[in-house]
Scaffold this active site. Structure first.
Site, mmCIF file in Angstrom:
data_model
loop_
_atom_site.group_PDB
_atom_site.id
_atom_site.type_symbol
_atom_site.label_atom_id
_atom_site.label_comp_id
_atom_site.label_asym_id
_atom_site.label_seq_id
_atom_site.Cartn_x
_atom_site.Cartn_y
_atom_site.Cartn_z
ATOM 1 N N HIS A 1 0.833 -1.210 0.000
ATOM 2 C CA HIS A 1 0.000 0.000 0.000
ATOM 3 C C HIS A 1 0.866 1.257 0.000
ATOM 4 O O HIS A 1 2.098 1.199 0.043
ATOM 5 C CB HIS A 1 -0.940 -0.007 1.204
ATOM 6 C CG HIS A 1 -0.242 -0.025 2.535
ATOM 7 N ND1 HIS A 1 0.246 1.110 3.140
ATOM 8 C CD2 HIS A 1 0.052 -1.051 3.376
ATOM 9 C CE1 HIS A 1 0.800 0.806 4.304
ATOM 10 N NE2 HIS A 1 0.712 -0.512 4.473
ATOM 11 N N CYS B 1 3.340 -4.718 6.887
ATOM 12 C CA CYS B 1 3.003 -4.551 5.480
ATOM 13 C C CYS B 1 4.128 -3.889 4.692
ATOM 14 O O CYS B 1 5.089 -3.372 5.246
ATOM 15 C CB CYS B 1 1.724 -3.746 5.332
ATOM 16 S SG CYS B 1 0.255 -4.676 5.839
#
Length: 246
Positions: free
Chosen positions: A180, A196
């Site tokens: 992301h 992440c």
């Protein structure tokens, strides 16, 4: 007298040449002195503002970013086929494999020690300006930070997932790991997230446009890709919207 005159003429010509050389050297020196410092204008434009987005994005500050972490095409030798996303967490790079021994390379921020993802997955879902919900583990681990956000956060410039998110699945199971964007440009090249993979916002927008759902993703720590069952057990969020990022 003729010989003396010729010598004088040659001496004058030599002086003129030396004077011109000195002047040109001065011009080069001056141009070098006034050359502006900072990132290459090519990259400044690449990471400029994106006013066409649903939530207009300001320019990304890359003034303190190492040039190697900026998006660029590089030679890349791998047995992975074109279209594969290879994440080299140790060196903080994400590669989108292309043909001809080349790849698009993006700088990334990765998870803190003990929270990294490793192995094979696929892009099971894609979302533009996604909603973000912390996992129950995150709320339990840091209740003061994540408790108020347990109900989720709407899309926007403050949302930690940024303008795009690629959701990593193994089989039909959501691994809770995402690729992301981030508003914290300083974090690219570092291990700071809760697990992440984060990219500059312009980079995740670019990657999102190139990677379709179903694309293979290989996440490396410090060893070659491993053949891992795609349906390996993984914990999932109750609503499937959780993410180990922030």
């Amino acid at each position: 007298m003729c010989v003396s005159g010729n010598r004088a003429s040659r001496l004058m010509q030599l002086c003129a040449v030396l004077a011109l050389s000195a002047a040109l050297a001065g011009c080069v020196s001056n141009s070098q002195q006034v050359r502006p410092k900072g990132p290459d204008p090519y990259f400044v434009a690449m990471y400029g503002a994106k006013s066409e987005e649903k939530f207009p994005l300001p320019a990304t500050d890359i003034s303190k970013v190492e040039p190697r972490f900026l998006r660029q095409q590089v030679p890349y030798v791998t047995h992975e086929p074109p279209g594969t996303v290879v994440i080299d967490t140790e060196n903080r790079f994400l590669y989108l494999v292309q043909g001809g021994g080349m790849a698009l390379r993006y700088g990334i921020g990765v998870g803190k020690a003990g929270l990294e993802f490793e192995g094979e997955a696929r892009v099971g879902r894609k979302a533009e300006w996604p909603r973000w919900t912390p996992t129950s583990d995150m709320v339990a681990r840091e209740p003061e930070r994540y408790g108020p956000l347990a109900g989720g956060m709407d899309p926007g410039l403050r949302n930690p997932l940024g303008p795009r998110a690629l959701y990593l699945y193994q089989g039909n199971r959501d691994t809770l790991f995402r690729i992301h964007g981030t508003t914290e440009a300083w974090s690219i090249g570092k291990a700071v997230s809760s697990g992440c993979i984060r990219l500059f916002n312009p980079d995740i927008i670019d990657l999102y446009s190139r990677v379709p759902e179903g694309s293979r993703v290989v996440v490396l720590q410090a060893e070659p890709p491993m053949s891992q069952p795609m349906d390996a057990p993984m914990s999932t969020a109750a609503d499937g919207s959780g993410s180990l990022s922030f």
